[in-house]
Design a protein around this motif. Structure first.
Motif, PDB file in Angstrom:
ATOM      1  N   HIS A  26     105.109  34.420  67.934  1.00  0.00           N
ATOM      2  CA  HIS A  26     105.426  34.046  67.036  1.00  0.00           C
ATOM      3  C   HIS A  26     106.483  33.239  67.632  1.00  0.00           C
ATOM      4  O   HIS A  26     106.281  32.210  66.956  1.00  0.00           O
ATOM      5  CB  HIS A  26     106.846  34.538  65.807  1.00  0.00           C
ATOM      6  CG  HIS A  26     107.355  34.023  64.824  1.00  0.00           C
ATOM      7  ND1 HIS A  26     108.489  33.570  65.995  1.00  0.00           N
ATOM      8  CD2 HIS A  26     107.152  33.512  63.995  1.00  0.00           C
ATOM      9  CE1 HIS A  26     108.985  32.838  64.527  1.00  0.00           C
ATOM     10  NE2 HIS A  26     108.191  33.046  63.322  1.00  0.00           N
ATOM     11  N   GLY A  27     107.164  33.769  69.497  1.00  0.00           N
ATOM     12  CA  GLY A  27     107.663  32.903  69.930  1.00  0.00           C
ATOM     13  C   GLY A  27     106.989  31.558  69.773  1.00  0.00           C
ATOM     14  O   GLY A  27     106.943  30.623  70.669  1.00  0.00           O
ATOM     15  N   PHE A  30     105.646  28.849  68.214  1.00  0.00           N
ATOM     16  CA  PHE A  30     106.928  27.877  67.498  1.00  0.00           C
ATOM     17  C   PHE A  30     107.042  27.344  68.788  1.00  0.00           C
ATOM     18  O   PHE A  30     107.205  25.702  68.232  1.00  0.00           O
ATOM     19  CB  PHE A  30     108.532  29.013  67.177  1.00  0.00           C
ATOM     20  CG  PHE A  30     109.800  28.005  67.622  1.00  0.00           C
ATOM     21  CD1 PHE A  30     109.474  27.554  66.233  1.00  0.00           C
ATOM     22  CD2 PHE A  30     110.563  27.885  68.565  1.00  0.00           C
ATOM     23  CE1 PHE A  30     111.213  26.673  66.266  1.00  0.00           C
ATOM     24  CE2 PHE A  30     111.385  26.977  68.535  1.00  0.00           C
ATOM     25  CZ  PHE A  30     111.852  26.272  66.812  1.00  0.00           C
ATOM     26  N   PHE A  33     104.695  24.652  67.897  1.00  0.00           N
ATOM     27  CA  PHE A  33     105.046  23.579  66.986  1.00  0.00           C
ATOM     28  C   PHE A  33     105.759  22.448  67.697  1.00  0.00           C
ATOM     29  O   PHE A  33     105.803  21.276  66.970  1.00  0.00           O
ATOM     30  CB  PHE A  33     105.890  24.490  65.768  1.00  0.00           C
ATOM     31  CG  PHE A  33     105.908  23.677  64.889  1.00  0.00           C
ATOM     32  CD1 PHE A  33     104.619  22.545  64.119  1.00  0.00           C
ATOM     33  CD2 PHE A  33     107.502  22.978  64.753  1.00  0.00           C
ATOM     34  CE1 PHE A  33     105.461  22.020  62.798  1.00  0.00           C
ATOM     35  CE2 PHE A  33     107.896  21.835  63.433  1.00  0.00           C
ATOM     36  CZ  PHE A  33     106.383  21.742  62.652  1.00  0.00           C
ATOM     37  N   CYS A  59     112.537  22.130  61.367  1.00  0.00           N
ATOM     38  CA  CYS A  59     111.539  23.995  61.638  1.00  0.00           C
ATOM     39  C   CYS A  59     112.336  25.604  61.834  1.00  0.00           C
ATOM     40  O   CYS A  59     111.846  26.522  62.132  1.00  0.00           O
ATOM     41  CB  CYS A  59     110.725  23.528  63.268  1.00  0.00           C
ATOM     42  SG  CYS A  59     111.543  23.176  64.950  1.00  0.00           S
ATOM     43  N   PHE A  60     113.506  24.884  62.099  1.00  0.00           N
ATOM     44  CA  PHE A  60     114.322  26.132  62.005  1.00  0.00           C
ATOM     45  C   PHE A  60     114.444  26.999  60.774  1.00  0.00           C
ATOM     46  O   PHE A  60     115.440  27.698  60.457  1.00  0.00           O
ATOM     47  CB  PHE A  60     115.861  25.428  62.479  1.00  0.00           C
ATOM     48  CG  PHE A  60     115.549  25.587  64.179  1.00  0.00           C
ATOM     49  CD1 PHE A  60     115.464  26.806  65.037  1.00  0.00           C
ATOM     50  CD2 PHE A  60     115.925  23.735  65.007  1.00  0.00           C
ATOM     51  CE1 PHE A  60     114.830  26.414  67.052  1.00  0.00           C
ATOM     52  CE2 PHE A  60     115.533  24.406  65.935  1.00  0.00           C
ATOM     53  CZ  PHE A  60     115.629  25.080  67.059  1.00  0.00           C
ATOM     54  N   THR A  65     109.231  23.157  56.934  1.00  0.00           N
ATOM     55  CA  THR A  65     108.207  22.311  57.309  1.00  0.00           C
ATOM     56  C   THR A  65     107.590  21.455  56.308  1.00  0.00           C
ATOM     57  O   THR A  65     107.267  20.497  56.108  1.00  0.00           O
ATOM     58  CB  THR A  65     107.303  22.503  58.395  1.00  0.00           C
ATOM     59  OG1 THR A  65     107.235  24.330  57.880  1.00  0.00           O
ATOM     60  CG2 THR A  65     107.863  22.930  59.884  1.00  0.00           C
TER      61      THR A  65
END
Length: 81
Positions: A26-27, A30, A33, A59-60, A65
């Protein structure tokens, strides 16, 4: 460390141990992206104060998004052959 990838789930009935590499994946997605958003903003010559910062802030926010895609990105024209 392989042991950092193990997620332990405890329940009243049993204990299940499953391999859980979701955090690092996931990190990495991110960061991919964010880097792509900056690359595209430079390539498309977006104004930072108008478009780029909104995309980076969105995106946070969970599902931010999708909102940005609906409100901003649908109006940006792309070069299609």
């Amino acid at each position: 460390m392989l042991s950092s990838y193990w997620c332990f789930y405890f329940s009243a009935v049993s204990v299940a141990i499953i391999l859980c590499p979701a955090g690092p994946v996931h990190g990495a997605l991110f960061l991919f992206f964010v880097i792509n958003a900056l690359r595209v903003s430079i390539e498309q010559q977006w104004e930072f104060k108008v478009t780029t910062w909104k995309i980076l802030v969105a995106c946070f926010i969970p599902f931010g998004t999708f909102y940005i895609d609906y409100k901003i990105l649908r109006y940006i024209q792309t070069d299609q052959n």
